[in-house]
Motif scaffolding. Structure first.
Motif, PDB file in Angstrom:
ATOM      1  N   HIS A   1       9.931   2.121   4.449  1.00 47.69           N
ATOM      2  CA  HIS A   1       9.272   0.863   4.133  1.00 47.69           C
ATOM      3  C   HIS A   1       7.766   0.844   3.530  1.00 47.69           C
ATOM      4  CE1 HIS A   1       7.650   1.612   8.108  1.00 47.69           C
ATOM      5  NE2 HIS A   1       6.699   0.961   7.871  1.00 47.69           N
TER       6      HIS A   1
ATOM      7  N   ARG B   1       4.104  -0.412   3.548  1.00 47.95           N
ATOM      8  CA  ARG B   1       3.087  -1.163   4.472  1.00 47.95           C
ATOM      9  C   ARG B   1       2.267  -2.240   3.531  1.00 47.95           C
ATOM     10  NH1 ARG B   1       0.872   3.525   7.699  1.00 47.95           N
ATOM     11  NH2 ARG B   1       1.554   3.257   9.619  1.00 47.95           N
TER      12      ARG B   1
ATOM     13  N   GLN C   1      -0.532  -5.434   3.082  1.00 44.79           N
ATOM     14  CA  GLN C   1      -1.799  -6.222   3.317  1.00 44.79           C
ATOM     15  C   GLN C   1      -1.771  -7.708   2.884  1.00 44.79           C
ATOM     16  OE1 GLN C   1      -4.845  -3.875   1.594  1.00 44.79           O
ATOM     17  NE2 GLN C   1      -4.832  -2.218   2.974  1.00 44.79           N
TER      18      GLN C   1
ATOM     19  N   SER D   1       7.300 -11.222   5.762  1.00 45.54           N
ATOM     20  CA  SER D   1       6.259 -11.849   5.871  1.00 45.54           C
ATOM     21  C   SER D   1       6.232 -12.994   4.794  1.00 45.54           C
ATOM     22  CB  SER D   1       4.788 -11.208   5.624  1.00 45.54           C
ATOM     23  OG  SER D   1       4.513 -10.274   6.404  1.00 45.54           O
TER      24      SER D   1
ATOM     25  N   LYS E   1       3.799   3.983   1.156  1.00 46.78           N
ATOM     26  CA  LYS E   1       5.263   3.997   1.509  1.00 46.78           C
ATOM     27  C   LYS E   1       5.366   4.935   2.715  1.00 46.78           C
ATOM     28  CE  LYS E   1       8.551   4.842  -1.484  1.00 46.78           C
ATOM     29  NZ  LYS E   1       9.595   5.818  -2.259  1.00 46.78           N
ATOM     30  N   ILE E   2       5.986   4.253   3.810  1.00 48.36           N
ATOM     31  CA  ILE E   2       6.246   5.166   5.027  1.00 48.36           C
ATOM     32  C   ILE E   2       7.661   5.595   5.105  1.00 48.36           C
ATOM     33  CG2 ILE E   2       6.287   4.899   7.407  1.00 48.36           C
ATOM     34  CD1 ILE E   2       3.438   4.449   6.318  1.00 48.36           C
TER      35      ILE E   2
ATOM     36  N   LYS F   1       3.563 -13.132   9.709  1.00 47.99           N
ATOM     37  CA  LYS F   1       4.674 -12.459   9.876  1.00 47.99           C
ATOM     38  C   LYS F   1       5.610 -13.052  10.482  1.00 47.99           C
ATOM     39  CE  LYS F   1       2.220  -8.049  10.766  1.00 47.99           C
ATOM     40  NZ  LYS F   1       1.889  -6.919  11.833  1.00 47.99           N
TER      41      LYS F   1
ATOM     42  N   THR G   1       9.376  -5.867   3.047  1.00 46.45           N
ATOM     43  CA  THR G   1       8.513  -4.474   3.013  1.00 46.45           C
ATOM     44  C   THR G   1       9.541  -3.484   2.764  1.00 46.45           C
ATOM     45  OG1 THR G   1       8.398  -4.283   5.096  1.00 46.45           O
ATOM     46  CG2 THR G   1       6.624  -5.546   4.303  1.00 46.45           C
TER      47      THR G   1
ATOM     48  N   ASP H   1       3.999  -2.874  11.936  1.00 42.02           N
ATOM     49  CA  ASP H   1       4.308  -3.179  10.552  1.00 42.02           C
ATOM     50  C   ASP H   1       5.138  -4.236  10.269  1.00 42.02           C
ATOM     51  OD1 ASP H   1       2.463  -1.121  10.142  1.00 42.02           O
ATOM     52  OD2 ASP H   1       4.006   0.382   9.297  1.00 42.02           O
ATOM     53  N   SER H   2       4.862  -4.802   9.387  1.00 40.96           N
ATOM     54  CA  SER H   2       5.516  -6.120   8.979  1.00 40.96           C
ATOM     55  C   SER H   2       6.687  -5.704   8.313  1.00 40.96           C
ATOM     56  CB  SER H   2       5.044  -7.077   7.818  1.00 40.96           C
ATOM     57  OG  SER H   2       5.680  -8.140   7.472  1.00 40.96           O
TER      58      SER H   2
ATOM     59  N   SER I   1       0.746  -1.022   0.043  1.00 40.96           N
ATOM     60  CA  SER I   1       0.057   0.052   0.113  1.00 40.96           C
ATOM     61  C   SER I   1       1.017   1.319   0.088  1.00 40.96           C
ATOM     62  CB  SER I   1      -0.935  -0.047   1.390  1.00 40.96           C
ATOM     63  OG  SER I   1      -0.219  -0.083   2.459  1.00 40.96           O
TER      64      SER I   1
ATOM     65  N   SER J   1       8.780  -7.972  12.559  1.00 39.86           N
ATOM     66  CA  SER J   1       8.032  -6.962  12.543  1.00 39.86           C
ATOM     67  C   SER J   1       8.983  -5.794  12.919  1.00 39.86           C
ATOM     68  CB  SER J   1       6.872  -7.267  13.427  1.00 39.86           C
ATOM     69  OG  SER J   1       5.785  -8.295  12.987  1.00 39.86           O
TER      70      SER J   1
END
Length: 650
Positions: free
Chosen positions: A452, A454, A456, A473, A416-417, A461, A482, A469-470, A414, A464
């Protein structure tokens, strides 16, 4: 001694309706009381002299009649009661009974008492003491005999093999209930004959209170047993490897000889010296690069099954790893440089898709996009049993990634952090880390990431980040990071954690057999072989062959061992009678520790010292004492008394 008292009932009659005939005794009484006698008068000149004689004669005649009356009444009553068939019995003697026997045939019953194994003693006592006409059910840890007589199963019991399986008390209770009928009025006797090791109490120990449970503990004379528990092969750095052997149950003052065989050839022998806790470790030096069909052997007079241990060393098959990478880092080259791996690395624009053939692992590292042509090939690769590891790039085209991931698993990147985050959580029960740590570590040096994505996903996992957040996984051949692993984004590649992570992901792609397997555990092994649609692989040793569960992939076959084999030994994997490799199986060692359950703490249990004592007790519960013969004898005596009265009483 039994904890159940045998309550006795009073006198009972098999045919109580016959007792109504006792009312017929009134008839002779009435005849006696109302009998009229007519007297004839005879004139005498003087009757005074006869007065005394007449008086005495009347008294004597009256006494004789009363004696005859009582004798005849008792005679008739005795005959009537004899026909009614009186008896006495225990309160349970007249109830319908069902008997189910659990006979423990686990390996711990190999222990001896007076020169005979506990199982042999139990079987002999059962055959001697069970009534040949009694119908019962019997079950062991693996076999069931339903509604049989002892003559029907005598030969089967005498040749009963030992089993590595062991039912616990809860399983025994459930199995017994399935063999009893649904009749609520019958007495249900459950007989448990076992040495009652502690593992019998695993799970729920509350027995069904509707059953009458009898325990017969079989105890060996000696409770010391030496066992070969496990082996470990240390490859070392030269041409020699060390085989470490671990034993338990020994005596600190006694050294025990242990022999190492390759097939039937004795290649080494040493002595195991035990510590105060009964454990010992010995080491053999073996060639590091040669195949070995190993068998370890000791001589111990307790249990026999754990005196041998099988293992084998096959030629190692390299795991073929292909990395498609746009990263400048060489961390993958350093991770897969060992002899266990055949590693190749290509840039995306230099990749020849034919190089993916026969690979076990494919790593997508730092790719900005995944071309649709590559997606199709990788999808086929994954469906054919290959392992795929995905490491995104900072500038990844999430659309192509998500299209590809969604075709393999419900997984989507989803947002980007962009913020620093530490890797704080290791899922210790994840398959990647299940056997990595001796204990759960909480104070390790946390790697960190700057950016990283996110994700779904339904994938479990493994690692983490703080906040949940993973970071990694995956399972079953698909693993997704990720965050990019480039040094300008993360220091994970400098963390000790990266080695077991990538190593175990690669190892999961090819299930190579360990030196030995344990019976009763599900085992999966990959065999390099190309077979046709109608071909199968077989597992075989002398006198024992079976076909394991198998799944065919290009260039390999995955074998799964679950219910088979049932014997220990070294088995050859055969394709059209040609040996591909060997695999060793050993019995689990749970039976080796002779630790026994305190059955005195269990409730609603009748404990007996031996099988004969138990059946004496059960026979006493069923015993019916009949008295009709005594009443016949009484009637004959009364008839004799009547004759004597008639003859001698005047």
């Amino acid at each position: 001694m039994p904890i159940f008292d045998q309550a006795m009932l009073g006198m009972q009659f098999k045919h109580p309706e016959i007792l109504w005939a006792l009312f017929l005794l009134v008839i002779p009484i009435l005849i006696h009381l109302f009998q009229l006698r007519r007297f004839t008068k005879t004139p005498f000149t003087n009757v005074a002299m006869l007065q005394k004689v007449v008086s005495e004669s009347r008294k004597s005649n009256s006494l004789k009649k009363w004696l005859l009356l009582f004798t005849r009444l008792l005679l008739l009553a005795a005959i009537i009661i004899a026909f009614a068939q009186p008896f006495t019995s225990a309160t349970t003697a007249l109830q319908e009974k069902e008997t189910v026997v659990y006979l423990d045939d686990s390996f711990s019953m190999q222990a001896k008492n007076n020169g005979i194994s506990l199982l042999e003693k139990a079987v002999q006592d059962l055959i001697k003491n069970i009534d040949g006409d009694t119908e019962f059910s019997l079950f062991t840890n693996e076999k069931t005999f339903n509604n049989v007589r002892v003559t029907d199963i005598q030969n089967s019991l005498l040749s009963l093999p030992y089993s590595y399986k062991q039912l616990n008390l809860n399983e025994i209770d459930l199995k017994a209930n399935s063999l009893f009928s649904q009749n609520n009025s019958s007495i249900k006797n459950l007989i448990v004959i076992s040495d009652f090791q502690e593992r019998l109490s695993d799970g729920n120990t509350d027995l069904d209170s509707t059953l009458v449970t009898h325990f017969v503990p079989m105890q060996p004379r000696e409770i010391q047993n030496v066992s070969i528990d496990s082996v470990f092969v240390d490859d070392g750095l030269n041409e020699q490897a060390k085989l470490k052997v671990f034993l338990s149950g020994g005596n600190e003052n006694n050294a025990l000889p242990i022999s190492l065989y390759n097939d039937e050839e004795l290649i080494a022998k040493t002595a195991a010296k035990f510590k105060s806790n009964g454990d010992a470790e010995v080491a053999f030096t073996i060639p590091a690069s040669e195949k070995l069909n190993g068998r370890l052997s000791i001589i111990d007079n307790a249990l026999g099954y754990d005196n041998r241990f099988y293992f084998n060393i096959n030629s190692k098959e390299k795991i073929k790893v292909l990395a498609i990478s746009e990263s400048d880092s060489d961390y993958l080259n350093r991770l897969f440089r060992g002899d266990e791996f055949d590693f190749q690395k290509y840039a995306l624009n230099q990749l020849d898709y034919s190089n993916l053939d026969n690979k076990n692992v494919v790593i997508l590292d730092n790719l900005a996009t995944i071309p649709s042509s590559l997606q199709n090939i990788l999808r086929t690769f994954k469906n054919d049993g290959g392992t795929l590891i995905i490491v995104p790039a900072i500038n990844s085209n999430l659309s192509t990634y998500n299209t590809f991931l969604s075709s393999l698993s419900p997984t989507q990147f989803s947002e980007k952090i962009t913020s620093n985050a530490q890797l704080t959580t290791i899922t210790f029960d994840h398959p990647l880390y299940r056997n990595v740590f001796e204990q759960e570590v909480t104070n390790f040096q946390y790697p960190s990431v700057k950016e990283h994505f996110r994700i779904q996903t339904t994938l479990p996992k493994a690692l983490s980040l703080e906040g949940g957040d993973s970071f990694l996984s995956g399972d079953d051949g698909l693993y997704v990071y990720t965050a990019p692993l480039a040094l300008d984004n993360s220091n994970f590649i400098n963390s000790p954690l990266i080695v077991p992570t990538f190593y175990n992901m690669a190892q999961s792609s090819l299930q190579t057999p360990k030196p030995y397997q344990t019976l009763g555990e599900v085992t999966t092994v990959d065999i390099s072989a190309q077979i046709g649609n109608d071909d199968i692989l077989e597992a075989s040793k002398a006198g024992y062959e079976f076909i394991p569960l198998q799944q065919t992939f290009p260039n390999r076959v995955r074998l799964t061992f679950d219910q088979n084999p049932t014997e220990d030994g070294i088995f050859s994997i055969l394709q059209n009678e040609q040996r591909l490799q060997n695999i060793s199986f050993n019995y689990p060692r749970a039976e080796s520790q002779l630790k026994y359950l305190d059955i005195g703490v269990l409730e609603n249990v009748n404990t007996m010292d031996s099988v004969p004592e138990l059946f004496e007790y059960l026979e006493a519960e069923n015993n019916i004492t009949a008295y009709w013969k005594w009443f016949v004898i009484l009637a004959l005596l009364l008839a004799l008394i009547e004759v004597l009265i008639q003859k001698f009483v005047t």
